[in-house]
Enzyme design. Structure first.
Site, short mmCIF file in Angstrom:
data_model
loop_
_atom_site.label_atom_id
_atom_site.label_comp_id
_atom_site.label_asym_id
_atom_site.label_seq_id
_atom_site.Cartn_x
_atom_site.Cartn_y
_atom_site.Cartn_z
N LYS A 613 0.38 -1.41 -0.02
CA LYS A 613 0.35 0.02 0.46
C LYS A 613 0.76 1.15 -0.41
CE LYS A 613 -3.71 -1.50 0.49
NZ LYS A 613 -3.24 -2.81 -1.55
N LYS A 815 -6.23 -0.43 -7.37
CA LYS A 815 -4.05 0.71 -7.00
C LYS A 815 -5.23 1.59 -7.72
CE LYS A 815 -2.26 -3.22 -6.05
NZ LYS A 815 -1.57 -3.13 -4.72
N TYR A 819 -11.40 7.32 -2.62
CA TYR A 819 -12.06 6.76 -1.14
C TYR A 819 -11.57 8.54 -0.90
CZ TYR A 819 -7.45 5.33 -0.52
OH TYR A 819 -5.52 5.24 -0.09
#
Ligand code: A3P
Length: 866
Positions: A613, A815, A819
């Site tokens: 991440k 990826k 949000y």
């Protein structure tokens, strides 16, 4: 008369000349004959001595005197143990001989240690960690460095020793300028130096004796004339090793009478200042000092660093039937083998020679030797047997598994035809080939044809130094370390032993071979058929060794067949079950026994290690656009990442790993790489990575750990029925964000110059700049200009590959997701959560001289405000 003389004289002169010439010719001839005879008949020069006799006839004591009433120091109960089981060794320099000998014994015993240069003023290392002592024992290579410590350091060290019950071992080594007699500063103890000693004996009352069996007097000189003896009236000192002055030595200063036996090793019971010590009046070159030293370590650590008394010995005789004509066993040799085996059984219960055969060479000796083969087979039930390949071929030369298995079947057929037992589950490969480095085909064929469960090798992790040899388990086969006893195929005559026969005897009597058994609970020795013909050095060596061990030690010698022996080994050393793979091309011997069909160029030059991440997929994608860079093939089972170093895949071996990489078209310019984002925070990956890829470069991407955690959170919260326990998800989410902790682990195994930290924020906003620094760091040519290659995709909100016609190719949906921004409360919580870790990271980066990423700078500013 005169005339006559004149006539006679030339005649006589002629005769005289002839006589002289004849004499010269004769002496030259006999010299030549002698030289020839001596060199071809070594046995005639010096007969092979009988193996060492019983202790009573050899000078040392048999069972040894009954233990004296001094009670041994009881092991400390665990709750009072307040020190780490680590020895602190103060050495004179990194290269000093004695320091290296001390370390070698600690390493062979698998004891942890830390070396420090004996400090000058005020340089004492930190001895405690909060309330815990860092060391269980202190050793001074030079005792004077301890007694001459400055008052502050001495006080510090002594207080530590008293408070934590830590003992000290010190060596006093006289040199030519040493005072002949002096008091040891601050101790009720006198030293007399530069002495020649003889006739030594271990004091049966010394409390430290554990492995050492106290001896009767052993006559003869101690090596060297630079011995130191200790003298004191204080009851704290108990002699451990005693010897007498050699007659040529000048008398000692009063009141030491010449005949008294003088201690060269003493034990300080701690009655003087509360610290227990063992002091040696010489180094470790005298073999008995090594034995006493091992006991001193055990005693002073309350048996925490202590070797058990059990020793398992297995003697393999490789090459049965293989030897050249003239070097093989005859009937009498087999009889001697049986006789010695029976003798050894009285000292080592059930001792049985373990015979490794190659059936193809059966009956290929002289007539007498063929009779020897038959004699071995006649007595086959009295030995253990193992297959050593049908034609003694090296397994790594067989790429095709079924051809290898066919060879094994021939040997098995031979065994069945001749009634050789086939169920011992043990095999050895000629020249260690295929065992390590692993040749998968060998393991598979062994299992399918013979049901092999155990093998042994000298090659893991490397042949030398022998004390580092270890075991491991691969594909269900337990691989044990194997020891050499100094007997090779060509060492067949006592007098021709390399370096002289005394070398062999020295190795047995306190030297390398003795130490191997002393310091290894389990020893598998390799010998060869030829060592049991000719001078039968194998028999001589092991009978002498076992007797010597019994004279001087309390070891309980025993044996086990290979399978229970291997089980015992991994019970003792469970941490060795898992192997540590290395690059076969980094060791010439390994390369020579590695399949020619395999290449080390199929290993990556760099790793992208994560954490997850942070943008690792973006780097992977961008690098794949580079013509000189090649990624590994995707793995179908692990989300496209290979995940070799951290999971069960590691046990599949390097052949499995290398299959993920193409054979490079041009090894010097092709940059193979692999990305597994879970490597970053794994406990095991840095060590495993550095073992296989020591020169690899490591790339890690760091973003704000709070953003990273939030990105993870999106994954967790997106899945309505998260199958994993919340706690473990939380850990996956938060723990990799302890950046400095994980980076420190990588830096334990990789030099900082091989580590690149990419700023994840920059990667996101200005990837061309990140890719430029990555290319520079890797030294990739040609240089790819990413400003032209990448294009910002407004819709995706991220940088993507720019295609013709204004199009782009971006990473997949998972990826660079969209949000909502993190809410203030969550951010505050996470910022606070990572505050200390981020602070540690900034300290680490400044120590490494690496730039501080922009997100970290911001974060530190916020947290200082907060
Ligand atoms: P999000 O999906 O939460 O935005 P990794 O590949 O290491 O798992 O990291 C995924 C993250 O890479 C994405 O997290 C995104 O923030 C970041 N990233 C950086 N550059 C990117 C790019 N060009 N395209 C997509 N994601 C990128």
């Amino acid at each position: 008369m005169l005339k006559l003389w004149k006539v006679v004289r030339p005649a006589r002169q002629l005769e005289l000349h002839r006589l002289i010439l004849l004499l010269i010719a004769f002496s030259l001839g006999s010299m030549g004959f002698l030289a020839y005879y001596v060199s071809t008949s070594p046995k005639a020069k010096e007969p092979l001595p009988l193996p060492l006799g019983d202790c009573s006839s050899g000078g040392a004591a048999g069972p040894g005197p009954v233990r004296p009433p001094v009670p041994p120091r009881p092991p400390r109960p665990p709750e009072t143990v307040r020190t780490e089981p680590v020895v602190l060794v103060f050495v004179e320099s990194a290269y000093s001989q004695l320091g290296q000998e001390i370390v070698a014994i600690l390493e062979s015993s698998r004891f942890r240690y830390s070396t420090e240069l004996a400090p000058g003023r005020g340089d004492m290392p930190t001895l405690t960690d909060h309330t815990r002592g860092r060391y269980v024992l202190v050793i001074y290579e030079n005792l004077l460095k301890y007694v001459n410590l400055d008052a502050w350091s001495r006080e510090l060290l002594d207080r530590y020793c008293v408070e934590y019950g830590v003992g000290i071992i010190g060596f006093f080594r006289a040199h030519e300028h040493s005072l002949l007699s002096a008091q040891l500063k601050g101790f009720p103890l006198f030293l007399h130096s530069n002495l020649g000693l003889q006739d030594y004996q271990v004091n049966p009352s010394a409390p430290l004796l554990h492995l050492t069996r106290p001896s009767r007097l052993e006559p003869g000189p101690l090596p060297g004339d630079d011995w130191t003896i200790f003298q004191s009236n204080h009851s704290t000192y108990e002699p451990v090793l005693l010897a007498s002055l050699r007659p040529a030595e000048p008398p000692m200063p009063a009141p030491v009478p010449r005949r008294t036996r003088l201690p060269t090793v003493i034990q300080d019971l701690g009655l003087h200042d509360g610290i227990q010590r063992v002091l040696f009046g010489h180094g470790l070159s005298f073999w008995l000092h090594k034995l006493v030293f091992v006991d001193a370590v055990a005693y002073l650590t309350g048996k925490r660093l202590c070797l058990d008394l059990d020793r398992y010995i297995l003697v393999d005789i490789d090459d049965i039937f293989v030897g050249k004509e003239g070097t093989r066993m005859k009937v009498a040799d087999v009889e001697a083998l049986l006789t010695t085996q029976n003798k050894l059984r009285t000292l080592v219960p059930n001792f049985t020679f373990n015979l490794g055969f190659s059936g193809k060479f059966y009956h290929t000796g002289t007539e007498e030797e063929d009779a020897g083969d038959d004699m071995l087979l006649k007595h086959r039930r009295e030995f253990w047997w193992f297959p050593h390949m049908w034609s003694h071929m090296q397994p790594h030369l067989f790429h095709n598994r079924s051809v290898l298995a066919d060879q094994m079947r021939l040997n098995k057929q031979f065994a069945l035809e001749h009634g050789i037992p086939t169920d011992l589950g043990y095999a050895v490969a000629p020249h260690h080939s295929g065992v390590y480095p692993i040749h998968t085909q060998l393991y598979e064929a062994w299992k399918s044809v013979w049901g092999i469960q155990v093998t042994s090798t000298e090659e893991y992790p490397h042949l030398r130094p022998a004390r580092y040899r270890r075991g491991f388990i691969h594909n269900g086969i337990m691989v044990l370390p194997r020891q050499t006893c100094g007997l090779f195929t060509h060492t067949i005559f006592y007098n021709e032993y390399p370096g002289g026969s005394r070398e062999l005897d020295r190795s047995i009597r306190g030297g390398e071979l003795f130490l191997t058994v002393l310091l290894n609970p389990i020893s598998i020795f390799m010998t060869h058929l030829s060592n049991y013909g000719n001078d039968r050095l194998g028999l001589y060596t092991f009978e002498s060794l076992v007797r010597f061990l019994q004279c001087w030690t309390r070891l309980r010698l025993q044996t086990l067949p290979p399978v229970p022996l291997a089980q015992k080994y991994f019970e003792l050393f469970p941490q060795e079950r898992s192997p540590l793979w290395q690059n076969p091309c980094d060791d010439k011997r390994h390369k020579d026994i590695w399949s020619k069909e395999k290449t080390c160029d199929r290993l990556p030059k760099f790793l992208i290690v994560g954490p997850q991440k942070t943008g690792t997929t973006a780097i992977h994608f961008f690098l794949s656009l580079h013509p000189a860079v090649t990624s590994s093939f995707p793995s179908p089972s692990t989300f496209e990442e290979i995940q070799f170093f951290n999971g069960p895949n590691y046990h599949k071996g390097i052949d499995w790993y290398m299959d993920f990489f193409p054979v490079p078209s041009n090894a010097s310019t092709d940059f193979l790489f692999e990305k597994s984002a879970t490597y970053f925070d794994s406990e095991v990956v840095p060590r495993r990575g550095a073992a296989l890829l020591p020169r690899a470069k490591i790339i890690t991407v760091l973003t704000n750990p709070a953003d990273r955690a939030y990105s993870w959170y999106q994954v967790i919260s997106a899945s309505s029925q998260a199958p994993l326990a919340l706690r473990s998800l939380q850990n996956r989410c938060l723990v990799p964000g302890y950046y400095s902790t994980h980076l420190q682990r990588w830096l334990t195994y990789y030099p900082s110059g091989q580590l690149l930290i990419v700023d994840g924020q920059e990667l996101r906003t200005n990837p061309a700049a990140s890719m430029e620094s990555i290319q520079k760091f890797l030294g990739i040519t040609p240089f790819l200009n990413y400003t032209r290659t990448l294009r910002f995709d407004e819709e995706k909100g991220f940088w993507c590959q720019g295609l013709e016609g204004g199009k782009t190719r971006c990473l997949g949906k998972s990826k660079g997701r969209r949000y909502p921004d993190m809410d203030t409360e969550s951010r505050l919580f996470l910022t606070d959560f990572f505050r200390n870790h981020n602070l540690d990271l900034s300290k680490l980066l400044s120590r490494l001289g690496q730039p501080v990423p922009s997100w970290l700078r911001e974060e530190l500013q916020h947290s200082s405000l907060g």
